[in-house]
Structure formats: C-alpha cells, structure tokens
Design an enzyme around this catalytic site. Structure first.
Site, PDB file in Angstrom:
ATOM      1  N   ARG A  96       3.004   4.655   6.605  1.00 42.46           N
ATOM      2  CA  ARG A  96       3.511   3.909   7.766  1.00 42.46           C
ATOM      3  C   ARG A  96       4.216   2.610   7.372  1.00 42.46           C
ATOM      4  O   ARG A  96       4.757   1.915   8.229  1.00 42.46           O
ATOM      5  CB  ARG A  96       2.343   3.622   8.723  1.00 42.46           C
ATOM      6  CG  ARG A  96       1.716   4.906   9.253  1.00 42.46           C
ATOM      7  CD  ARG A  96       0.378   4.678   9.902  1.00 42.46           C
ATOM      8  NE  ARG A  96      -0.655   4.283   8.940  1.00 42.46           N
ATOM      9  CZ  ARG A  96      -1.946   4.137   9.251  1.00 42.46           C
ATOM     10  NH1 ARG A  96      -2.335   4.363  10.483  1.00 42.46           N
ATOM     11  NH2 ARG A  96      -2.820   3.773   8.326  1.00 42.46           N
ATOM     12  N   HIS A 103      -1.673  -4.408   5.183  1.00 43.57           N
ATOM     13  CA  HIS A 103      -1.255  -3.921   6.506  1.00 43.57           C
ATOM     14  C   HIS A 103      -2.446  -3.526   7.366  1.00 43.57           C
ATOM     15  O   HIS A 103      -3.518  -3.208   6.857  1.00 43.57           O
ATOM     16  CB  HIS A 103      -0.319  -2.714   6.341  1.00 43.57           C
ATOM     17  CG  HIS A 103      -1.020  -1.499   5.805  1.00 43.57           C
ATOM     18  ND1 HIS A 103      -1.533  -0.514   6.627  1.00 43.57           N
ATOM     19  CD2 HIS A 103      -1.327  -1.127   4.546  1.00 43.57           C
ATOM     20  CE1 HIS A 103      -2.112   0.412   5.877  1.00 43.57           C
ATOM     21  NE2 HIS A 103      -2.011   0.062   4.611  1.00 43.57           N
ATOM     22  N   CYS A 118      -5.582  -0.333   7.266  1.00 41.90           N
ATOM     23  CA  CYS A 118      -5.490   0.132   5.873  1.00 41.90           C
ATOM     24  C   CYS A 118      -6.727   0.980   5.531  1.00 41.90           C
ATOM     25  O   CYS A 118      -7.854   0.506   5.580  1.00 41.90           O
ATOM     26  CB  CYS A 118      -5.385  -1.056   4.916  1.00 41.90           C
ATOM     27  SG  CYS A 118      -5.191  -0.522   3.192  1.00 41.90           S
ATOM     28  N   ASP A 178       0.456   3.633   1.903  1.00 40.43           N
ATOM     29  CA  ASP A 178       0.409   4.139   3.281  1.00 40.43           C
ATOM     30  C   ASP A 178       1.806   4.519   3.789  1.00 40.43           C
ATOM     31  O   ASP A 178       2.744   3.721   3.696  1.00 40.43           O
ATOM     32  CB  ASP A 178      -0.207   3.043   4.180  1.00 40.43           C
ATOM     33  CG  ASP A 178      -0.605   3.579   5.528  1.00 40.43           C
ATOM     34  OD1 ASP A 178       0.290   4.063   6.247  1.00 40.43           O
ATOM     35  OD2 ASP A 178      -1.801   3.518   5.864  1.00 40.43           O
ATOM     36  N   CYS A 202       0.832  -1.194   0.000  1.00 38.63           N
ATOM     37  CA  CYS A 202       0.000   0.000   0.000  1.00 38.63           C
ATOM     38  C   CYS A 202       0.880   1.262   0.000  1.00 38.63           C
ATOM     39  O   CYS A 202       2.026   1.239   0.433  1.00 38.63           O
ATOM     40  CB  CYS A 202      -0.872  -0.034   1.247  1.00 38.63           C
ATOM     41  SG  CYS A 202      -2.122   1.243   1.315  1.00 38.63           S
TER      42      CYS A 202
HETATM   43 ZN   LIG Z   1      -3.316   0.748   3.125  1.00 43.45          ZN
END
Ligand SMILES: [Zn+2]
Length: 240
Positions: A66, A121, A124, A64, A62
C-alpha cells in the site's frame, strides 16, 4: 484424467493457477500500457538516466504493497534510492552483513545522497507482529528480523499507557520504530561521517495511507507534525 478432474484438490490447484495467470496478465497489461503511454513521454529522461543516477534521497520504507514512495512524494525515476523491507528496519552496523548495510553504504558513500528518510506507515503488519509476538507463530524469519526493533516494544510497553482513551499503541510503536531506526543508521561510519561533514540529514516520517497524511518528526518539539510547505523547509525538518 477424468477421475482427477473430480478431485477437489485438482480443481482447487487449477483454480489457483488460473488466478495466478490473471494476476500475471494484469502485470503484462501494465507493462504494455507503460511502454505505449508513459515511456514515450519520458524517453529523453530515461535515456539520460542510462548515463548514471544522482538520487537526492535514500528512502527507507516498508515492503507493504500500500506504500508507493514515488507516488507519495511525486518523485521521478532517478530521484529516490529506495530500500524496502518488512517494517522499514535498519540492522545496526556490523550486526549482519546483508542487503540493508550494502544499500546504505552505497547510497551514502558513492551516491552521496543528501538525506535519508525512514518512513513508517499506518496498519504496519510488521510492527503489529512486533507488539503482538503471539501473531508470529510459524514465522521464524519474521520473528528473528523483528529483533532489530526489539527496543521499540520495550519502550512502548514502558512509556505508553493503553488505558488512556486516545491511546493508539500501534501508531506510537510505528513512530518510535522510525526513530529507533534513525539511531541504527547513525552507527554506520559512512552515515556518521556525512552527518559530521554536514552533507547528510536524517528524517523520520509516519504515513497514514488511508488519509494521505504524512507526519514528520520535529526534533524541537519531540513530536511528529503534519507536513506543510513550511515544515518542508529543510531547516525545520532536519533531525540529524
Ligand atoms: Zn509495514
């Protein structure tokens, strides 16, 4: 102009600009630190990489902020070929001709990666949006993109009982999504051929970033199991 400075909009815009300046300054400081401290230690490695790359793994995860694949897997530059998008999705072959298809084709047919990891993850946002379409109002592009995971929503709503006390529907959907995307990967001729030849394996992971845990899909038990040195052995992690 003095009048404008009294205007709340003007102040808000300029405060925003100041914050953006601080954010950019942080990036520049990062580059400076990289060039001063990190690069000199790895100069030879980077110079070798100028002659070509030979990554072992296509890592699909992703966007993302993080999630940091190289940090998580302790990989060096040149080891992971990374494809990132909202929700770590793989449009089925021929659905759309976009960056995902080109990246997968290049990784498998040209770079000849040995494995593909689809890593979902915890927390999400994309999969949360998939499961709760009411949160996608005003985000038509996200809503359309998530169609590549529509199967996940159907499957989870059919199979997962939210009334169970330990039910974590989001985690179930994130794991299910990783497996659905492995299915989409198999629709790519280059991927199917490499699996057939025995030169490529596919893997689904779930990364819980708040604890550092990684669960990998184990085909023999149809479960995601924690990574250990034992589960890291290739023969146990292959699902292709
Ligand atoms: Zn995600």
């Amino acid at each position: 102009m003095p009048e404008a400075r009294q205007d709340k909009t003007y102040i808000a815009e300029n405060t925003d600009a100041a914050w953006k300046g601080i954010a950019m300054s942080k990036l520049f400081h990062g580059i400076h630190a990289f060039q001063k401290k990190i690069f000199p230690k790895q100069r030879n490695h980077f110079e070798k990489l100028a002659h070509g790359q030979n990554p072992s793994t296509l890592f699909i995860t992703c966007s993302d902020s993080r999630i940091v694949p190289e940090l998580l897997t302790q990989s060096e530059p040149g080891e992971l070929f990374v494809l990132r998008n909202a929700g770590n999705l793989v449009p089925p072959f021929g659905d759309v001709s976009g960056g995902e298809a080109a990246t997968i084709e290049y990784a498998v047919a040209v770079l000849k990666v040995e494995q593909i990891v689809v890593c979902g993850h915890s927390h999400c946002g994309a999969i949360t949006g998939l499961m709760r379409p009411d949160t996608l109002q005003g985000l038509p592009a996200v809503e359309q993109w998530l169609q590549h995971a529509s199967k996940v929503r159907q499957e989870i709503l059919e199979k997962v009982d939210e009334r169970q006390p330990d039910c974590d529907m989001l985690m179930a959907a994130i794991k299910c999504n990783a497996l659905v995307q492995l299915g989409h990967l198999r629709t790519y001729p280059a991927v199917a051929e490499a699996i057939e030849r025995g030169t490529l394996s596919l893997h689904a992971w779930y990364y819980r970033f708040e604890t550092g845990e990684v669960l990998v899909y184990d085909e023999s038990t149809d479960k995601f199991i924690p990574v250990s040195i034992e589960t890291a052995m290739p023969s146990e992690a292959i699902v292709a």
